[in-house]
Scaffold this motif. Structure first.
Motif, PDB file in Angstrom:
ATOM      1  N   GLY A  83      16.274 -19.312-143.710  1.00 31.92           N
ATOM      2  CA  GLY A  83      17.051 -21.371-144.598  1.00 31.92           C
ATOM      3  C   GLY A  83      16.102 -21.818-144.349  1.00 31.92           C
ATOM      4  O   GLY A  83      16.448 -23.415-144.092  1.00 31.92           O
ATOM      5  N   GLY A  84      14.632 -21.894-144.444  1.00 30.82           N
ATOM      6  CA  GLY A  84      13.065 -22.916-143.637  1.00 30.82           C
ATOM      7  C   GLY A  84      13.524 -23.489-142.786  1.00 30.82           C
ATOM      8  O   GLY A  84      12.887 -24.338-142.529  1.00 30.82           O
ATOM      9  N   HIS A  85      14.000 -22.706-141.406  1.00 25.72           N
ATOM     10  CA  HIS A  85      13.418 -23.342-141.007  1.00 25.72           C
ATOM     11  C   HIS A  85      12.991 -22.352-139.616  1.00 25.72           C
ATOM     12  O   HIS A  85      13.754 -21.031-140.189  1.00 25.72           O
ATOM     13  CB  HIS A  85      14.944 -23.877-139.834  1.00 25.72           C
ATOM     14  N   SER A  86      12.200 -22.481-138.638  1.00 24.65           N
ATOM     15  CA  SER A  86      11.617 -21.401-137.538  1.00 24.65           C
ATOM     16  C   SER A  86      12.047 -20.980-136.405  1.00 24.65           C
ATOM     17  O   SER A  86      12.903 -22.788-136.038  1.00 24.65           O
ATOM     18  CB  SER A  86      10.417 -21.642-137.869  1.00 24.65           C
ATOM     19  N   TYR A  87      12.788 -19.994-135.638  1.00 24.31           N
ATOM     20  CA  TYR A  87      13.331 -20.255-134.864  1.00 24.31           C
ATOM     21  C   TYR A  87      12.177 -19.038-133.728  1.00 24.31           C
ATOM     22  O   TYR A  87      11.822 -18.060-134.438  1.00 24.31           O
ATOM     23  CB  TYR A  87      15.062 -19.110-134.505  1.00 24.31           C
ATOM     24  N   ALA A  88      12.575 -18.705-133.031  1.00 30.22           N
ATOM     25  CA  ALA A  88      12.113 -17.667-131.662  1.00 30.22           C
ATOM     26  C   ALA A  88      13.502 -17.476-131.118  1.00 30.22           C
ATOM     27  O   ALA A  88      14.240 -17.601-130.169  1.00 30.22           O
ATOM     28  CB  ALA A  88      11.271 -18.787-130.583  1.00 30.22           C
ATOM     29  N   LEU A  89      13.218 -16.046-131.034  1.00 29.45           N
ATOM     30  CA  LEU A  89      14.013 -15.138-130.625  1.00 29.45           C
ATOM     31  C   LEU A  89      13.753 -14.481-129.302  1.00 29.45           C
ATOM     32  O   LEU A  89      12.992 -13.767-129.418  1.00 29.45           O
ATOM     33  CB  LEU A  89      14.736 -14.114-132.176  1.00 29.45           C
ATOM     34  N   LEU A  90      14.875 -14.941-128.270  1.00 28.82           N
ATOM     35  CA  LEU A  90      14.551 -14.659-126.570  1.00 28.82           C
ATOM     36  C   LEU A  90      15.380 -12.886-127.024  1.00 28.82           C
ATOM     37  O   LEU A  90      16.816 -13.437-127.466  1.00 28.82           O
ATOM     38  CB  LEU A  90      15.664 -15.088-126.208  1.00 28.82           C
ATOM     39  N   VAL A  91      14.682 -12.116-126.130  1.00 25.34           N
ATOM     40  CA  VAL A  91      15.422 -10.579-126.511  1.00 25.34           C
ATOM     41  C   VAL A  91      14.927 -10.093-125.096  1.00 25.34           C
ATOM     42  O   VAL A  91      13.981 -10.654-124.501  1.00 25.34           O
ATOM     43  CB  VAL A  91      14.283  -9.559-127.840  1.00 25.34           C
ATOM     44  N   ASP A  92      15.701  -8.999-124.934  1.00 26.71           N
ATOM     45  CA  ASP A  92      15.068  -8.063-123.490  1.00 26.71           C
ATOM     46  C   ASP A  92      14.123  -7.649-123.553  1.00 26.71           C
ATOM     47  O   ASP A  92      13.594  -7.270-122.143  1.00 26.71           O
ATOM     48  CB  ASP A  92      16.416  -7.533-123.275  1.00 26.71           C
ATOM     49  N   ALA A  93      13.558  -7.508-124.732  1.00 29.26           N
ATOM     50  CA  ALA A  93      12.260  -7.006-124.506  1.00 29.26           C
ATOM     51  C   ALA A  93      12.252  -6.229-126.398  1.00 29.26           C
ATOM     52  O   ALA A  93      12.855  -5.734-126.837  1.00 29.26           O
ATOM     53  CB  ALA A  93      12.411  -5.187-124.162  1.00 29.26           C
ATOM     54  N   ILE A  94      10.161  -6.766-126.726  1.00 28.61           N
ATOM     55  CA  ILE A  94      10.051  -6.373-128.174  1.00 28.61           C
ATOM     56  C   ILE A  94       9.186  -4.565-127.633  1.00 28.61           C
ATOM     57  O   ILE A  94       8.112  -4.444-127.192  1.00 28.61           O
ATOM     58  CB  ILE A  94       9.204  -7.018-128.477  1.00 28.61           C
ATOM     59  N   GLU A  95      10.032  -3.775-128.495  1.00 31.41           N
ATOM     60  CA  GLU A  95       9.292  -2.199-128.093  1.00 31.41           C
ATOM     61  C   GLU A  95       8.764  -1.823-128.536  1.00 31.41           C
ATOM     62  O   GLU A  95       7.708  -0.949-128.326  1.00 31.41           O
ATOM     63  CB  GLU A  95      11.121  -1.309-127.689  1.00 31.41           C
ATOM     64  N   ASP A  96       8.113  -2.261-130.488  1.00 29.70           N
ATOM     65  CA  ASP A  96       7.774  -0.881-131.116  1.00 29.70           C
ATOM     66  C   ASP A  96       7.569  -2.168-132.319  1.00 29.70           C
ATOM     67  O   ASP A  96       8.857  -2.629-132.847  1.00 29.70           O
ATOM     68  CB  ASP A  96       8.464   0.489-131.338  1.00 29.70           C
ATOM     69  N   ILE A  97       6.550  -1.420-133.281  1.00 34.12           N
ATOM     70  CA  ILE A  97       6.375  -1.571-134.866  1.00 34.12           C
ATOM     71  C   ILE A  97       6.684  -0.414-135.477  1.00 34.12           C
ATOM     72  O   ILE A  97       5.828   0.656-134.949  1.00 34.12           O
ATOM     73  CB  ILE A  97       5.149  -2.501-135.224  1.00 34.12           C
ATOM     74  N   THR A  98       7.816  -0.177-136.418  1.00 34.16           N
ATOM     75  CA  THR A  98       7.620   1.098-136.542  1.00 34.16           C
ATOM     76  C   THR A  98       8.215   1.762-137.954  1.00 34.16           C
ATOM     77  O   THR A  98       8.624  -0.149-138.367  1.00 34.16           O
ATOM     78  CB  THR A  98       9.163   1.824-135.650  1.00 34.16           C
TER      79      THR A  98
END
Length: 153
Positions: A83-98
């Protein structure tokens, strides 16, 4: 959907997938400055190359309790634009790009209303099954952003 590139992250113990087209970058999360009177799922703001990012705690955006430490365990965040805004999402872990190995299917029952609100389907990936996340619904928080803005006014 088959062959689409996905970023798989863990939120509250569940594998969740975001379209790689929605992900701008993954960053080391620095200082997060709280925002007075912000909804509980907005952890604050941080900066990325002189750009302000709203920091979203994904557990709280689902309406779940914070992790044992109060913060997600990964010191990285997924940067997205919605929606035209930038966000940083806090997650438990970033696991993979697949890649997606199947079309998005129906979300099996038993996940609960908080998950069914943000999941658009279940997708099989090369890293295993994951919930496909509706980014706008996640960012809107547990009750929807418009109701929180009206309550603060």
């Amino acid at each position: 959907m088959i062959g689409e590139l996905l970023v798989v992250a863990r939120i509250a113990g569940r594998a969740c997938a975001l379209s790689a087209l929605d992900v701008k970058s993954v960053i080391e999360i620095g200082t997060v400055t709280p925002i007075p009177r912000a909804p509980s799922w907005i952890a604050g703001i941080t900066a990325l190359r002189s750009q302000a990012l709203t920091v979203i705690d994904c557990r709280r955006a689902l309406g779940l309790a914070a992790g044992a430490s109060g913060w997600p365990t990964d010191h990285r965040a997924i940067v997205v634009a919605e929606g035209g805004h930038s966000y940083a999402l806090l997650v438990d872990a970033i696991e993979d790009i697949t890649t997606a190995a199947s079309e998005a299917g129906q979300v099996p029952g038993g996940f609960g209303p908080e998950w069914s609100r943000i999941a658009t389907g279940m997708v099989e990936t090369m890293a295993g099954p994951a919930l496909l996340v509706d980014l706008a619904a996640l960012i809107a928080g547990p009750e929807g952003l418009s109701s929180e803005i009206e309550a603060a006014a």
